[in-house]
Design a protein around this motif. Sequence first.
Motif, PDB file in Angstrom:
ATOM      1  N   GLU A 194      -1.928  -6.407  10.774  1.00 15.22           N
ATOM      2  CA  GLU A 194      -3.183  -6.210  11.501  1.00 15.22           C
ATOM      3  C   GLU A 194      -3.900  -4.928  11.095  1.00 15.22           C
ATOM      4  OE1 GLU A 194      -2.441  -6.667  15.665  1.00 15.22           O
ATOM      5  OE2 GLU A 194      -1.643  -8.707  15.432  1.00 15.22           O
ATOM      6  N   THR A 195      -3.247  -4.073  10.323  1.00 13.31           N
ATOM      7  CA  THR A 195      -3.896  -2.839   9.857  1.00 13.31           C
ATOM      8  C   THR A 195      -4.636  -3.059   8.537  1.00 13.31           C
ATOM      9  OG1 THR A 195      -1.978  -2.068   8.570  1.00 13.31           O
ATOM     10  CG2 THR A 195      -2.043  -1.506  10.913  1.00 13.31           C
ATOM     11  N   GLN A 196      -4.429  -4.204   7.898  1.00 16.21           N
ATOM     12  CA  GLN A 196      -5.039  -4.487   6.595  1.00 16.21           C
ATOM     13  C   GLN A 196      -6.183  -5.471   6.777  1.00 16.21           C
ATOM     14  OE1 GLN A 196      -2.202  -5.499   3.565  1.00 16.21           O
ATOM     15  NE2 GLN A 196      -3.736  -6.155   2.089  1.00 16.21           N
TER      16      GLN A 196
ATOM     17  N   MET B  53     -11.664  -5.433  -1.437  1.00 15.89           N
ATOM     18  CA  MET B  53     -10.700  -6.452  -1.833  1.00 15.89           C
ATOM     19  C   MET B  53      -9.714  -5.893  -2.847  1.00 15.89           C
ATOM     20  SD  MET B  53     -12.895  -9.974  -2.233  1.00 15.89           S
ATOM     21  CE  MET B  53     -11.573 -10.726  -3.174  1.00 15.89           C
ATOM     22  N   GLU B  54     -10.246  -5.116  -3.802  1.00 14.44           N
ATOM     23  CA  GLU B  54      -9.381  -4.538  -4.822  1.00 14.44           C
ATOM     24  C   GLU B  54      -8.396  -3.544  -4.199  1.00 14.44           C
ATOM     25  OE1 GLU B  54      -7.650  -3.572  -8.500  1.00 14.44           O
ATOM     26  OE2 GLU B  54      -8.697  -5.309  -7.700  1.00 14.44           O
ATOM     27  N   LYS B  55      -8.867  -2.750  -3.254  1.00 11.07           N
ATOM     28  CA  LYS B  55      -7.961  -1.829  -2.564  1.00 11.07           C
ATOM     29  C   LYS B  55      -6.845  -2.600  -1.859  1.00 11.07           C
ATOM     30  CE  LYS B  55     -11.266   1.914  -1.586  1.00 11.07           C
ATOM     31  NZ  LYS B  55     -11.969   2.637  -0.489  1.00 11.07           N
ATOM     32  N   GLY B  56      -7.211  -3.734  -1.253  1.00  9.96           N
ATOM     33  CA  GLY B  56      -6.215  -4.565  -0.581  1.00  9.96           C
ATOM     34  C   GLY B  56      -5.198  -5.130  -1.557  1.00  9.96           C
ATOM     35  N   GLU B  57      -5.673  -5.583  -2.714  1.00  7.71           N
ATOM     36  CA  GLU B  57      -4.761  -6.133  -3.719  1.00  7.71           C
ATOM     37  C   GLU B  57      -3.815  -5.064  -4.248  1.00  7.71           C
ATOM     38  OE1 GLU B  57      -6.632  -8.351  -6.807  1.00  7.71           O
ATOM     39  OE2 GLU B  57      -7.762  -9.628  -5.427  1.00  7.71           O
ATOM     40  N   LEU B  58      -4.325  -3.853  -4.453  1.00 12.08           N
ATOM     41  CA  LEU B  58      -3.471  -2.768  -4.931  1.00 12.08           C
ATOM     42  C   LEU B  58      -2.426  -2.393  -3.874  1.00 12.08           C
ATOM     43  CD1 LEU B  58      -6.088  -0.511  -6.762  1.00 12.08           C
ATOM     44  CD2 LEU B  58      -4.411  -2.060  -7.785  1.00 12.08           C
ATOM     45  N   LYS B  59      -2.810  -2.451  -2.601  1.00  9.38           N
ATOM     46  CA  LYS B  59      -1.845  -2.214  -1.521  1.00  9.38           C
ATOM     47  C   LYS B  59      -0.751  -3.277  -1.554  1.00  9.38           C
ATOM     48  CE  LYS B  59      -1.241  -2.239   3.501  1.00  9.38           C
ATOM     49  NZ  LYS B  59      -0.230  -3.316   3.473  1.00  9.38           N
ATOM     50  N   ASN B  60      -1.146  -4.531  -1.805  1.00  7.18           N
ATOM     51  CA  ASN B  60      -0.163  -5.605  -1.861  1.00  7.18           C
ATOM     52  C   ASN B  60       0.862  -5.371  -2.967  1.00  7.18           C
ATOM     53  OD1 ASN B  60      -1.596  -6.772   0.198  1.00  7.18           O
ATOM     54  ND2 ASN B  60      -2.562  -8.337  -1.067  1.00  7.18           N
TER      55      ASN B  60
ATOM     56  N   LEU C  11       0.941  -4.848 -13.463  1.00 14.64           N
ATOM     57  CA  LEU C  11       0.124  -5.612 -12.522  1.00 14.64           C
ATOM     58  C   LEU C  11      -1.049  -4.799 -11.999  1.00 14.64           C
ATOM     59  CD1 LEU C  11       2.966  -7.474 -10.611  1.00 14.64           C
ATOM     60  CD2 LEU C  11       1.135  -8.557 -11.940  1.00 14.64           C
ATOM     61  N   VAL C  12      -0.870  -3.496 -11.831  1.00 14.45           N
ATOM     62  CA  VAL C  12      -1.979  -2.634 -11.415  1.00 14.45           C
ATOM     63  C   VAL C  12      -3.081  -2.644 -12.466  1.00 14.45           C
ATOM     64  CG1 VAL C  12      -2.668  -0.232 -11.054  1.00 14.45           C
ATOM     65  CG2 VAL C  12      -0.671  -1.131  -9.873  1.00 14.45           C
ATOM     66  N   VAL C  13      -2.701  -2.493 -13.723  1.00 12.12           N
ATOM     67  CA  VAL C  13      -3.692  -2.525 -14.816  1.00 12.12           C
ATOM     68  C   VAL C  13      -4.396  -3.880 -14.846  1.00 12.12           C
ATOM     69  CG1 VAL C  13      -3.997  -2.479 -17.318  1.00 12.12           C
ATOM     70  CG2 VAL C  13      -2.492  -0.817 -16.211  1.00 12.12           C
ATOM     71  N   PHE C  14      -3.617  -4.945 -14.716  1.00  2.00           N
ATOM     72  CA  PHE C  14      -4.179  -6.297 -14.730  1.00  2.00           C
ATOM     73  C   PHE C  14      -5.151  -6.490 -13.571  1.00  2.00           C
ATOM     74  CE2 PHE C  14      -3.786 -10.923 -13.774  1.00  2.00           C
ATOM     75  CZ  PHE C  14      -4.338 -11.401 -14.962  1.00  2.00           C
ATOM     76  N   SER C  15      -4.792  -5.995 -12.390  1.00  2.00           N
ATOM     77  CA  SER C  15      -5.652  -6.117 -11.216  1.00  2.00           C
ATOM     78  C   SER C  15      -6.966  -5.370 -11.408  1.00  2.00           C
ATOM     79  CB  SER C  15      -4.920  -5.596  -9.974  1.00  2.00           C
ATOM     80  OG  SER C  15      -5.736  -5.679  -8.822  1.00  2.00           O
TER      81      SER C  15
ATOM     82  N   GLY D  88      -3.030 -12.412   1.165  1.00  4.34           N
ATOM     83  CA  GLY D  88      -2.210 -12.281  -0.024  1.00  4.34           C
ATOM     84  C   GLY D  88      -0.921 -11.538   0.279  1.00  4.34           C
ATOM     85  N   ASN D  89      -1.041 -10.484   1.065  1.00  2.54           N
ATOM     86  CA  ASN D  89       0.128  -9.705   1.485  1.00  2.54           C
ATOM     87  C   ASN D  89       1.122 -10.600   2.230  1.00  2.54           C
ATOM     88  OD1 ASN D  89       1.657  -8.059   3.617  1.00  2.54           O
ATOM     89  ND2 ASN D  89       0.805  -6.424   2.354  1.00  2.54           N
ATOM     90  N   TYR D  90       0.612 -11.392   3.144  1.00  5.22           N
ATOM     91  CA  TYR D  90       1.462 -12.257   3.966  1.00  5.22           C
ATOM     92  C   TYR D  90       2.138 -13.336   3.126  1.00  5.22           C
ATOM     93  CZ  TYR D  90       2.840 -14.797   8.194  1.00  5.22           C
ATOM     94  OH  TYR D  90       3.555 -15.404   9.203  1.00  5.22           O
ATOM     95  N   PHE D  91       1.361 -13.972   2.256  1.00  3.30           N
ATOM     96  CA  PHE D  91       1.908 -15.073   1.463  1.00  3.30           C
ATOM     97  C   PHE D  91       2.933 -14.583   0.437  1.00  3.30           C
ATOM     98  CE2 PHE D  91      -2.381 -17.437   2.169  1.00  3.30           C
ATOM     99  CZ  PHE D  91      -2.029 -17.655   3.487  1.00  3.30           C
TER     100      PHE D  91
END
Length: 264
Positions: A172-174, A221-228, A246-250, A180-183
């Motif tokens: 709930e903080t994201q 969205m990108e910040k969220g993906e990097l957090k994941n 994966l960070v570079v790819f993202s 994506g984090n959940y899945f």
Amino acid sequence: MLISVIIPMYNSETTITSCINSVLNQTYVGEVEIIVVNDGSKDNSQAIVEGIIQDNKTKVLIELFNKINEGVSTARNIGIKMAKGDWIALLDSDDVWLPNKLERQIQVLTENPKIDFLGTNRNGEYFDNILWKKLNILTRISPKLLMVKFIFVVPTVIFRKKIISDVGYFDETQKYAEEGNYFIRIAQKYNCFLLNESLVITGDGKAHFGHSGLSGNLKEMEKGELKNLKDALRLKIINSIEYSCLVVFSILKYFRRIIIVKIR
């Protein structure tokens, strides 16, 4: 088999009727309940859903839960906690299911009882492969593959409710890329599969990014993906070398999206 359909709703007066009707019009003949969680809407959404409930002549039970605005993850979590079904299906208030969506998924789940989580495609898409991974009609999806491509989209998925007791709920903080984090967390422990068929229409068929709404904010969205990715490293789903790659790819995907949006 009771299926609980969770629909978070916020200022959705123009779309919520078609969204709910897409569930009521399913060809699936089993038991279904709909739980609409109103996340503090300021428009006419609540009254519209109350009218649908009053006029409902189907065997589908529709419940409405009203709450203050706290975000989509909070709304989804409340709906999941209210669910009585053995299976949870997620749907967003501006998306619709094709009529055979549930019937097709239940057919696959019945034929493949080891599957715990099943997503489909949307908006007419079909995937031959994702990088090195060839996709069939039914393909198991690993957590690492989810970090390469956002395969599972919320309104397409159905999963066993028992998963919740092990994996927990949405963070709930994201606010971005929270699904994506959940899945990814689910795929770490359970059998997650993609049914390579398009059974859902999201955002009226618009492009998957670069528009209004939560999915429209590319930077967040990108910040969220990097957090994941950072969470996946912490959970030991990936190692430090995989994390760096994966960070570079993202980041490369992020700049590609920016270019596409500008061209569009």
